[in-house]
Structure formats: C-alpha cells, structure tokens
Write a protein that holds these residues in place. Structure first.
Motif, mmCIF file in Angstrom:
data_model
loop_
_atom_site.group_PDB
_atom_site.id
_atom_site.type_symbol
_atom_site.label_atom_id
_atom_site.label_comp_id
_atom_site.label_asym_id
_atom_site.label_seq_id
_atom_site.Cartn_x
_atom_site.Cartn_y
_atom_site.Cartn_z
ATOM 1 N N LEU A 41 37.576 47.217 43.065
ATOM 2 C CA LEU A 41 36.768 46.219 42.380
ATOM 3 C C LEU A 41 35.448 45.978 43.093
ATOM 4 N N GLN A 42 35.096 46.871 43.997
ATOM 5 C CA GLN A 42 33.882 46.692 44.776
ATOM 6 C C GLN A 42 32.630 46.682 43.897
ATOM 7 N N ASN A 43 32.643 47.467 42.836
ATOM 8 C CA ASN A 43 31.474 47.496 41.947
ATOM 9 C C ASN A 43 31.209 46.129 41.333
ATOM 10 N N TYR A 44 32.275 45.423 40.974
ATOM 11 C CA TYR A 44 32.096 44.098 40.380
ATOM 12 C C TYR A 44 31.674 43.078 41.429
ATOM 13 N N GLU A 45 32.106 43.267 42.640
ATOM 14 C CA GLU A 45 31.657 42.375 43.707
ATOM 15 C C GLU A 45 30.160 42.556 43.959
ATOM 16 N N GLU A 46 29.710 43.808 43.986
ATOM 17 C CA GLU A 46 28.286 44.060 44.187
ATOM 18 C C GLU A 46 27.481 43.646 42.960
ATOM 19 N N ALA A 47 28.051 43.826 41.779
ATOM 20 C CA ALA A 47 27.367 43.385 40.562
ATOM 21 C C ALA A 47 27.249 41.865 40.523
ATOM 22 N N GLY A 48 28.284 41.168 41.019
ATOM 23 C CA GLY A 48 28.208 39.720 41.101
ATOM 24 C C GLY A 48 27.116 39.265 42.034
ATOM 25 N N ALA A 49 26.900 40.017 43.117
ATOM 26 C CA ALA A 49 25.798 39.693 44.036
ATOM 27 C C ALA A 49 24.440 39.890 43.370
#
Length: 301
Positions: free
Chosen positions: A77-85
């Motif tokens: 889910l790292q992509n969504y964490e970076e997208a949230g940033a």
C-alpha cells in the motif's frame, strides 16, 4: 385456403445466417465455435487488460513505467501512502463534492426544462431546443475564455467565483444532452395519463411529481450515468477556476502528477484506480434502470 410452408432442418444443422457474420451455430461446427471463442477472449483481453494493469500497478512499487505487469511483484500500500502525501485524498474529496453538487443541479435543471419543452406548447419552442442542442457542438476550448471572464465576475450578482468549488458546479448545472434525452423521453408519455390526473383534481406540481417523473426513471438513470462521467472527467473547467493547486480535482491532479518526473508510475496508477471507483459505483447502482432506458430509447428510435 391458406398454405403454410414450414422449413425443416436436420438435427444439428443450422442456417449460415444464424449469426451476424454468417457462421454456422450447429453443435458440430467446431471451427465457427473456436473462432467465436477466440474473438471473445481477444475482446475480453483488450477491454480488461488496461484495468488489470492499473489495478496491478496501483499495488506494486515500481519506478520504471516500462516494467508494468499484470500481477504485482511486491503487493503493498506504499503507493497510496505516497499519494496521500501528495494530497490525493483532498483532490478526491473536491471531485466528489463537485460531482455530487453538479449532478444534482443538472438533474433538476434537466427534468424541469424537459417538462416545459415536452409537455407545454409555446412560441419559439423549436428554436430554444435548437439552441440547447447547439451548446453540445461547441468545444470546451472555444468557450474557455468567455467562461473564465464570467466566473471572475458573475453578472448581476458581481461575484468572483474563482478558487471556489461553486465556480465549477454552476457551469456544469445544465447540459444539453441531458435536457434533450429527458425531453424526448417525456414526449413518449401518453397525454391521457396527465389528463386523467387533472380530471381527478391533480395540480401541475402533483402531475409532474407523481405521474411524469416516476415514469422517467429509466431516462433519469441514463442522464445520471452520463452526466456523472461528464462531470467527473472535467479537466479544463477546474483548472480555469482554481487559484491554488489545493483547489484541483482528481483529474487535474493526476495530469500534474503524471508530468512530475519525481513521481513514480505506481502513485499515478493508484490515483487512477481511485478515480475509477466512483464511476463504477454509479453505473452498478443504476445498471438496471440505465439498461432499460437505453433499450427503451433504441426501441422508440
């Protein structure tokens, strides 16, 4: 005396005109069946391949856009964490608010305008309908500058709607396509139903709300699905209205993220997958009425 001619076929043999391409549909027609299976498989791969790639890339950390795969190599889910940033959830909220408000306004304008065009008679009716249809032929780029001036100084009210979500919602509150579809559908409703309701003492508003509107549910589903997708995919209007990147919608934000060399393809695909969800929910929720409306329009046409 009438003569009835019957065409009898041997078991397992069918006419070559049974299918649109003239292939035999008999049980022993292995070649035709194999070709149909091959073409159906090819169509499924063409239409679902990009969706599978988006889903896979959204949950796979990959910095190389040329190395996309059907299945994620390292699900995360790292992509969504970076997208949230990158404030992707803020853009998503802006898009939902604009789509919900503009669609509700568009439905209200469409049903009332269509009721006046379909059930009432007045001078210049054909000209007004022609003007409504003309708005569908104008590209967004043609009206971009005039629209920008109007949003910056709203006539009569003298309001500046730049940097506000209302500046995006109001121009999308009326769409010629929705008005045209509702008008043509309402014209097909029998006048006898309306006359019977008036004989029973029903007023104008009651006839509209209890007779006309319930019969227009298939058409409402059609304009709701098309209208939502039109609003959700807006790019030029939100960019014109926005004064700050925080005012962007998800569509505009994804375009900017795609042009950022520091952002990997996984983040963009995560945002793209997020953008697909509302459209799918709207379509699946209205699927039965939508198909009924499309079928009704095809039969009447």
């Amino acid at each position: 005396m009438s003569t009835r001619v019957e065409t009898r076929r041997r078991p397992g043999v069918s006419s070559r005109l049974d299918t649109a391409l003239g292939w035999s549909t008999a049980r022993n027609a292995y070649v035709s069946r194999g070709i149909r299976i091959l073409l159906c498989t090819l169509a499924v791969l063409i239409f679902t391949g990009p969706l599978i790639t988006v889903f896979s890339g959204a949950f796979d950390v990959n910095r190389d856009p040329t190395q996309l795969s059907i299945l994620p190599n390292n699900p995360t889910l790292q992509n969504y964490e970076e997208a949230g940033a990158k404030n992707i959830w803020g853009y998503f909220a802006n898009s939902l608010f604009i789509a919900g408000g503009a669609l509700l306004l568009q439905l209200l304008v469409s049903v009332f305008a269509a009721y006046a065009m379909a059930r009432k008679k007045f001078r210049g009716q054909a000209i007004i309908l022609l003007l409504i249809l003309t708005t569908m032929m104008l590209p967004e780029e043609v009206i971009a500058i005039p629209l920008s001036l109007v949003i910056g100084d709203l006539p009569v009210f003298e309001l500046n709607l730049r940097g506000t979500l209302l500046g995006v919602i109001l121009p999308l509150g009326a769409w010629g396509f929705s008005i045209f579809v509702m008008t043509e559908f309402m014209k097909e409703i029998p006048v006898e139903l309306e006359e019977a309701a008036r004989v029973d003492g029903a007023g104008e508003l009651r006839v509209f709300a209890q007779i006309i509107l319930p019969l227009c549910r298939p058409a409402l589903a059609v304009i709701a699905v098309f209208g939502f997708n039109m609003i959700w995919d807006q790019y030029l209007l939100p960019r014109i209205v926005a004064n700050d990147p925080a005012d962007y919608t998800l569509t505009v934000a994804l375009a900017d993220l795609r042009s950022d060399i520091e952002v990997g393809p996984g983040i963009v695909l995560a945002g793209a997958l997020l953008a697909l969800v509302p459209s799918l929910i709207v379509y699946l929720s209205l699927q039965k009425s939508f198909l009924r409306g499309i079928t009704t329009g095809a039969v009447k046409g």
